[in-house]
Design an enzyme around this catalytic site. Sequence first.
Site, PDB file in Angstrom:
ATOM      1  N   SER A 106       0.842  -1.194   0.000  1.00 53.46           N
ATOM      2  CA  SER A 106       0.000   0.000   0.000  1.00 53.46           C
ATOM      3  C   SER A 106       0.877   1.244   0.000  1.00 53.46           C
ATOM      4  O   SER A 106       1.938   1.263   0.620  1.00 53.46           O
ATOM      5  CB  SER A 106      -0.896   0.020   1.238  1.00 53.46           C
ATOM      6  OG  SER A 106      -1.768  -1.090   1.239  1.00 53.46           O
ATOM      7  N   HIS A 107       0.406   2.292  -0.690  1.00 49.29           N
ATOM      8  CA  HIS A 107       1.166   3.540  -0.720  1.00 49.29           C
ATOM      9  C   HIS A 107       1.005   4.275   0.606  1.00 49.29           C
ATOM     10  O   HIS A 107      -0.068   4.276   1.210  1.00 49.29           O
ATOM     11  CB  HIS A 107       0.667   4.422  -1.866  1.00 49.29           C
ATOM     12  CG  HIS A 107       1.641   5.458  -2.303  1.00 49.29           C
ATOM     13  ND1 HIS A 107       1.922   6.578  -1.549  1.00 49.29           N
ATOM     14  CD2 HIS A 107       2.421   5.547  -3.410  1.00 49.29           C
ATOM     15  CE1 HIS A 107       2.821   7.310  -2.174  1.00 49.29           C
ATOM     16  NE2 HIS A 107       3.148   6.707  -3.313  1.00 49.29           N
ATOM     17  N   ALA A 108       2.100   4.898   1.051  1.00 48.33           N
ATOM     18  CA  ALA A 108       2.067   5.574   2.351  1.00 48.33           C
ATOM     19  C   ALA A 108       1.354   6.905   2.313  1.00 48.33           C
ATOM     20  O   ALA A 108       0.769   7.331   3.319  1.00 48.33           O
ATOM     21  CB  ALA A 108       3.498   5.775   2.860  1.00 48.33           C
ATOM     22  N   TYR A 133      -4.229   3.298  -3.095  1.00 48.44           N
ATOM     23  CA  TYR A 133      -3.170   2.903  -4.019  1.00 48.44           C
ATOM     24  C   TYR A 133      -2.576   1.628  -3.435  1.00 48.44           C
ATOM     25  O   TYR A 133      -1.586   1.666  -2.725  1.00 48.44           O
ATOM     26  CB  TYR A 133      -2.130   4.023  -4.108  1.00 48.44           C
ATOM     27  CG  TYR A 133      -1.137   3.944  -5.257  1.00 48.44           C
ATOM     28  CD1 TYR A 133      -1.004   2.802  -6.035  1.00 48.44           C
ATOM     29  CD2 TYR A 133      -0.322   5.034  -5.555  1.00 48.44           C
ATOM     30  CE1 TYR A 133      -0.103   2.752  -7.072  1.00 48.44           C
ATOM     31  CE2 TYR A 133       0.583   4.998  -6.593  1.00 48.44           C
ATOM     32  CZ  TYR A 133       0.691   3.853  -7.344  1.00 48.44           C
ATOM     33  OH  TYR A 133       1.607   3.803  -8.374  1.00 48.44           O
TER      34      TYR A 133
END
Length: 388
Positions: free
Chosen positions: A232-234, A239
């Site tokens: 997962s995008h931070a 995303y």
Amino acid sequence: MPTSAAAPPGPLDGILVVSIDQAVAGPLCTMRLADAGARVIKIEAGEGDRARDYDKALGSTSAAFGWLNRGKESVVLNLKDPGDLALAKAMLAKADVFVQNLAPGATDRLGLGAAQLLAEFPRLIVVDIMGYGRGTPYAAKRAYDMLVQSESGICAVTGTPDVPSKVGISIADIGTGTNAYCAVLEALLQRGRTGRGLAIEVAMFDAMSEWMSLPLLHYDYMGVETARYGLSHASVYPYRPYHCADGDIVVSIQSTAEWVRFCTAVLHLPDLAKDPRFIDNWARVQNRDALDAAVHEVFTPRSCEEMIARLEAGQIAWARVSTLHDLSVHPALRRIAVEMPGGERVEMPRPAGRPVASGSKVPVLGADSARIRAEFAPGAAPAACSRA
């Protein structure tokens, strides 16, 4: 694979590069120069670049050496021998670029340091690839890829919430070699205007800490410490991969318009787009767990095929999580054929931005020693090599 026609001269045709490099960062830089048409002479010790023997994946050589050393010449020199050291300096006297990534201080002890060389050969471009920048307390520290990933904070933002991880490929080496290649191109342009060479320092830690700019800026100016979220995008959301009944699909939402289309065309939940918890990207980042629960309710019972069709209809970017097998047979993968030292023909990914002709060779250790010794011996006729 059909034989390609002879490639036209590259943009660096006539440029002579001499390297004392090994492993990944230095060889990647000089491979890019060779791909662009430069003549690259790789100086190796009697045992050769240590990467030659990492494995035997390609028959006569390792995967790493076969990948990073196409299009080069190999000469074996003992630089502790005065005669061989003199030959190396004769090569540098005619060279345009010198690239090295030996241990800290090694070239200085040999009399091949940047200051020494530029005093003798003012048109030479000298590239020192190192772990940490000169003038820092870490300057003398040995550095390898995973060590630099660790020191630069890459591992702090990579992995799962419970387990930090390095990136699965050698990004510190690859990023540093790419930066070094770009720096050489800039220096050649500058020399074309000034007539003078340049000493270039490319530190692995600098390369990785610059790549860490986004999490570092968030920490320095917002007090936010970027957490590890796996796939997962931070800081952009949603995303991440979502589970379907028969596999996972990675979904990327980059703008408000995409978020609205995702809610309406993909989730069929138009009111979700107006939910205050998810009204903008930062709100979605802060409320990711609640958002994921809503998205998974839609994705989990449905097939990848159905959800991909919805994503396509909503013009939402998506991807599958490919395995190495998937990459090997991927319809977008373009390859080149390279000949290994033992004559094996190996297909490998084509470098981005340049269609390298198939047929490039990886040199046998010392294959060009006799010819190069004759070419650069005292009194030898000048080599036909123009200078930018």
